[in-house]
Motif scaffolding. Sequence first.
Motif, PDB file in Angstrom:
ATOM      1  N   VAL A 219     116.015  22.261  78.423  1.00  0.00           N
ATOM      2  CA  VAL A 219     116.618  21.243  79.291  1.00  0.00           C
ATOM      3  C   VAL A 219     116.089  19.859  78.927  1.00  0.00           C
ATOM      4  O   VAL A 219     116.851  18.882  78.850  1.00  0.00           O
ATOM      5  N   VAL A 220     114.778  19.771  78.687  1.00  0.00           N
ATOM      6  CA  VAL A 220     114.192  18.487  78.292  1.00  0.00           C
ATOM      7  C   VAL A 220     114.816  18.006  76.989  1.00  0.00           C
ATOM      8  O   VAL A 220     115.168  16.833  76.831  1.00  0.00           O
ATOM      9  N   GLU A 221     114.973  18.922  76.038  1.00  0.00           N
ATOM     10  CA  GLU A 221     115.560  18.548  74.758  1.00  0.00           C
ATOM     11  C   GLU A 221     117.012  18.120  74.916  1.00  0.00           C
ATOM     12  O   GLU A 221     117.480  17.197  74.259  1.00  0.00           O
ATOM     13  N   LYS A 222     117.712  18.800  75.834  1.00  0.00           N
ATOM     14  CA  LYS A 222     119.133  18.488  76.041  1.00  0.00           C
ATOM     15  C   LYS A 222     119.319  17.108  76.651  1.00  0.00           C
ATOM     16  O   LYS A 222     120.232  16.367  76.279  1.00  0.00           O
ATOM     17  N   PHE A 223     118.465  16.743  77.608  1.00  0.00           N
ATOM     18  CA  PHE A 223     118.642  15.488  78.328  1.00  0.00           C
ATOM     19  C   PHE A 223     117.698  14.382  77.842  1.00  0.00           C
ATOM     20  O   PHE A 223     117.634  13.327  78.466  1.00  0.00           O
ATOM     21  N   LYS A 224     116.976  14.635  76.752  1.00  0.00           N
ATOM     22  CA  LYS A 224     116.076  13.612  76.246  1.00  0.00           C
ATOM     23  C   LYS A 224     116.890  12.371  75.885  1.00  0.00           C
ATOM     24  O   LYS A 224     117.842  12.431  75.111  1.00  0.00           O
ATOM     25  N   SER A 225     116.531  11.249  76.459  1.00  0.00           N
ATOM     26  CA  SER A 225     117.347  10.054  76.288  1.00  0.00           C
ATOM     27  C   SER A 225     116.959   9.241  75.061  1.00  0.00           C
ATOM     28  O   SER A 225     117.801   8.590  74.455  1.00  0.00           O
ATOM     29  N   GLY A 226     115.698   9.256  74.670  1.00  0.00           N
ATOM     30  CA  GLY A 226     115.261   8.416  73.570  1.00  0.00           C
ATOM     31  C   GLY A 226     114.818   7.035  74.014  1.00  0.00           C
ATOM     32  O   GLY A 226     114.379   6.232  73.194  1.00  0.00           O
ATOM     33  N   PHE A 227     114.981   6.721  75.290  1.00  0.00           N
ATOM     34  CA  PHE A 227     114.539   5.422  75.793  1.00  0.00           C
ATOM     35  C   PHE A 227     113.012   5.365  75.828  1.00  0.00           C
ATOM     36  O   PHE A 227     112.344   6.376  76.048  1.00  0.00           O
ATOM     37  N   GLN A 228     112.495   4.194  75.611  1.00  0.00           N
ATOM     38  CA  GLN A 228     111.071   3.959  75.821  1.00  0.00           C
ATOM     39  C   GLN A 228     110.837   3.610  77.289  1.00  0.00           C
ATOM     40  O   GLN A 228     111.720   3.096  77.966  1.00  0.00           O
ATOM     41  N   ILE A 229     109.624   3.884  77.771  1.00  0.00           N
ATOM     42  CA  ILE A 229     109.299   3.533  79.148  1.00  0.00           C
ATOM     43  C   ILE A 229     109.308   2.009  79.269  1.00  0.00           C
ATOM     44  O   ILE A 229     108.726   1.309  78.431  1.00  0.00           O
ATOM     45  N   GLY A 271     113.764  -8.651  86.377  1.00  0.00           N
ATOM     46  CA  GLY A 271     113.597  -7.221  86.152  1.00  0.00           C
ATOM     47  C   GLY A 271     114.888  -6.453  86.057  1.00  0.00           C
ATOM     48  O   GLY A 271     114.862  -5.239  86.052  1.00  0.00           O
ATOM     49  N   LYS A 272     116.044  -7.116  85.973  1.00  0.00           N
ATOM     50  CA  LYS A 272     117.317  -6.398  85.870  1.00  0.00           C
ATOM     51  C   LYS A 272     117.551  -6.025  84.416  1.00  0.00           C
ATOM     52  O   LYS A 272     117.676  -6.878  83.555  1.00  0.00           O
ATOM     53  N   THR A 273     117.588  -4.766  84.133  1.00  0.00           N
ATOM     54  CA  THR A 273     117.795  -4.278  82.772  1.00  0.00           C
ATOM     55  C   THR A 273     118.974  -3.328  82.751  1.00  0.00           C
ATOM     56  O   THR A 273     119.565  -3.011  83.783  1.00  0.00           O
ATOM     57  N   LYS A 274     119.280  -2.874  81.557  1.00  0.00           N
ATOM     58  CA  LYS A 274     120.440  -1.976  81.384  1.00  0.00           C
ATOM     59  C   LYS A 274     120.241  -0.687  82.172  1.00  0.00           C
ATOM     60  O   LYS A 274     119.162  -0.094  82.161  1.00  0.00           O
ATOM     61  N   THR A 275     121.297  -0.269  82.834  1.00  0.00           N
ATOM     62  CA  THR A 275     121.237   0.931  83.666  1.00  0.00           C
ATOM     63  C   THR A 275     121.044   2.162  82.802  1.00  0.00           C
ATOM     64  O   THR A 275     121.725   2.345  81.793  1.00  0.00           O
ATOM     65  N   ARG A 276     120.140   2.999  83.186  1.00  0.00           N
ATOM     66  CA  ARG A 276     119.910   4.246  82.463  1.00  0.00           C
ATOM     67  C   ARG A 276     120.671   5.369  83.132  1.00  0.00           C
ATOM     68  O   ARG A 276     120.620   5.526  84.338  1.00  0.00           O
ATOM     69  N   LYS A 277     121.351   6.154  82.269  1.00  0.00           N
ATOM     70  CA  LYS A 277     122.104   7.284  82.820  1.00  0.00           C
ATOM     71  C   LYS A 277     121.405   8.568  82.421  1.00  0.00           C
ATOM     72  O   LYS A 277     120.203   8.643  82.375  1.00  0.00           O
ATOM     73  N   GLY A 278     122.140   9.601  82.078  1.00  0.00           N
ATOM     74  CA  GLY A 278     121.528  10.859  81.692  1.00  0.00           C
ATOM     75  C   GLY A 278     121.099  11.644  82.916  1.00  0.00           C
ATOM     76  O   GLY A 278     121.809  11.739  83.912  1.00  0.00           O
ATOM     77  N   LEU A 303     125.666   5.715  76.409  1.00  0.00           N
ATOM     78  CA  LEU A 303     124.758   6.841  76.648  1.00  0.00           C
ATOM     79  C   LEU A 303     123.379   6.535  76.078  1.00  0.00           C
ATOM     80  O   LEU A 303     123.235   5.675  75.196  1.00  0.00           O
ATOM     81  N   PRO A 304     122.348   7.235  76.545  1.00  0.00           N
ATOM     82  CA  PRO A 304     121.023   7.106  75.930  1.00  0.00           C
ATOM     83  C   PRO A 304     121.077   7.503  74.458  1.00  0.00           C
ATOM     84  O   PRO A 304     121.970   8.257  74.049  1.00  0.00           O
ATOM     85  N   PRO A 305     120.140   7.033  73.631  1.00  0.00           N
ATOM     86  CA  PRO A 305     120.197   7.270  72.180  1.00  0.00           C
ATOM     87  C   PRO A 305     120.360   8.729  71.797  1.00  0.00           C
ATOM     88  O   PRO A 305     121.245   9.081  71.021  1.00  0.00           O
ATOM     89  N   ARG A 308     123.642  10.089  72.859  1.00  0.00           N
ATOM     90  CA  ARG A 308     124.716   9.517  72.040  1.00  0.00           C
ATOM     91  C   ARG A 308     124.826  10.251  70.710  1.00  0.00           C
ATOM     92  O   ARG A 308     125.935  10.575  70.260  1.00  0.00           O
ATOM     93  N   LYS A 309     123.700  10.541  70.085  1.00  0.00           N
ATOM     94  CA  LYS A 309     123.728  11.271  68.813  1.00  0.00           C
ATOM     95  C   LYS A 309     124.371  12.646  68.974  1.00  0.00           C
ATOM     96  O   LYS A 309     125.174  13.071  68.144  1.00  0.00           O
ATOM     97  N   LYS A 310     124.021  13.327  70.053  1.00  0.00           N
ATOM     98  CA  LYS A 310     124.587  14.662  70.279  1.00  0.00           C
ATOM     99  C   LYS A 310     126.090  14.602  70.444  1.00  0.00           C
ATOM    100  O   LYS A 310     126.835  15.415  69.877  1.00  0.00           O
ATOM    101  N   GLN A 311     126.566  13.635  71.223  1.00  0.00           N
ATOM    102  CA  GLN A 311     128.010  13.514  71.432  1.00  0.00           C
ATOM    103  C   GLN A 311     128.722  13.143  70.136  1.00  0.00           C
ATOM    104  O   GLN A 311     129.806  13.642  69.842  1.00  0.00           O
ATOM    105  N   LEU A 312     128.123  12.253  69.354  1.00  0.00           N
ATOM    106  CA  LEU A 312     128.735  11.869  68.086  1.00  0.00           C
ATOM    107  C   LEU A 312     128.772  13.043  67.120  1.00  0.00           C
ATOM    108  O   LEU A 312     129.772  13.249  66.411  1.00  0.00           O
ATOM    109  N   LEU A 313     127.704  13.850  67.079  1.00  0.00           N
ATOM    110  CA  LEU A 313     127.705  15.033  66.212  1.00  0.00           C
ATOM    111  C   LEU A 313     128.793  16.024  66.636  1.00  0.00           C
ATOM    112  O   LEU A 313     129.443  16.640  65.786  1.00  0.00           O
ATOM    113  N   LYS A 314     128.984  16.181  67.939  1.00  0.00           N
ATOM    114  CA  LYS A 314     130.057  17.063  68.409  1.00  0.00           C
ATOM    115  C   LYS A 314     131.412  16.560  67.936  1.00  0.00           C
ATOM    116  O   LYS A 314     132.270  17.335  67.494  1.00  0.00           O
ATOM    117  N   LYS A 315     131.623  15.252  68.056  1.00  0.00           N
ATOM    118  CA  LYS A 315     132.888  14.663  67.620  1.00  0.00           C
ATOM    119  C   LYS A 315     133.097  14.876  66.124  1.00  0.00           C
ATOM    120  O   LYS A 315     134.178  15.266  65.673  1.00  0.00           O
TER     121      LYS A 315
END
Length: 514
Positions: A219-229, A271-278, A303-305, A308-315
């Motif tokens: 599950v962690v691997e599936k939803f890993k976003s790649g964002f830094q804290i 402190g307003k930054t890009k909204t994180r999804k996932g 999408l998170p990095p 995004r890679k996973k979705q692009l690979l599926k496509k």
Amino acid sequence: RLVRSYQPRKKDEEDYQFSWAKGFLDMMKELHDLAGQHEVIAETTQATLIKDLLTLVQELKQDRRKYLLEGTKVQEQYRNSLTQLDKVKRLYERAFKEAEKSYDAYKKADADINLSRAEVERQKAISRGKQQLCDESKSEYASQLQETNKNQKDFFTVQMPSVFQQLQELDEKRINKIKEIIKESANVETNVIPIIKTCIDGMIKAADSINASEDSRLVVEKFKSGFQIPGDIPFEDLSNRVTDNQANNVSKPNPTPETRKLQSSGGTLSGKTKTRKGIFGIFGSSKIIGMLLDEQKEDFSDLPPNQRKKQLLKKIDAFKKDIARETAEREGMLKLKEVYANNNALGDPHSLDKKLEENAQKLEALQQECKKFQEYLADAEGKSRRHSTSDDSISQSTSDGSVQGNIISAPGTPIPPHNVYAPIAGEEDMPPEPDLDEFENQGTDDYPVIGTCRALYGFEATNQGSISMKENEEMYILEQDQGDGWTRVRKHDSSEGFVPTSYIQCHFYDQDAV
């Protein structure tokens, strides 16, 4: 039917990479074996238990309905008694008030010296009549009260307890019958216990195979976003703001690197930054999540990095499958056209020109889309692609149906000009040979078996990077086609190499994960 109803559906196939889902599938396999023994149990149960059970159910329904009607009747009688008491009491209250009123009128007339004696006597007679009616109402009220109290006592001490006792005995009868049926059912199953025990042991084994820690890792691997804290939000000192009059005389300071970073990323010092999804989306409403999904961009840049890679690979995989299907269809039409050209009695070879042209257009569109998403993927990965590709174009000659265009180059090789000969003349389109240096520099341990394939046609290797194969030969797949037209395979004699993707029929293990 139960096992068939709970077979994995395509929309749920992602869940079956987890051990709990695999364990559930293994349990269903044992359940399928168990179903055969349950048929024996069912037949015996039908013959010995069900008939008596249905008769009992009918009796219970009738008795319950009878007791409930009896209880309803008793309650209605009690309510009628209370209603009658209330009615009599109101009559008594009204008669009492009228008697008091007439008595007051009589006293007032008696004290009035201006009234005649006859008028005073008339008021006295009226007062006595009202008092007599009040006494009668009082007597009737007392009688009704006594009767209602008696009915109330019978209702709570005799009638309703009797109804509840009957319902209790009825329910105890039902419960005892359930007890008997359970015992008889257990006796029926005793005869098939050995086989059932084997199935149950398989279910226990399936349960023991479930690994919560491994599922959590997936599950962690599936939803890993790649964002830094996110870093600390800088403090904005409002007291240092200058007035409008001073602003013309004070030079504006150069922005700090942190400020430039926030401005370039669309953020602010507040402190307003890009909204994180996932996975953060689970804390929002389903309506908001649905709106976010509906507004998803084509390149998945919202999408998170990692996602995004996973979705692009599926496509990309989907486009490659479509390209392989269209390529196989084209090869079939070219071979059919060759047959028509060799024997005009079978058909007109030019009748396939329009379909070949449409097929070429589809292939070109699919290749362009695939290339576009490969560029999206390269942008997402932030590094150059492993395989360089050239613009693929296929044009159909209306005279002989020959195919001309640029072929995707092999891994690590430059883009040479390729001449593609007409398939009618008996020569197949071939992708450029794979790069031998890259093949030798990569160990076989880096490529686990990811599927199997079967050779649709024979192929003779022309250098050490590729490998020969015979028609219908079975091989293992080590690496998918990266868009260059070659697939890395391993033969049963442990030899490895590249073969043309269009020459083989692939079957990947991840398709069987469910």
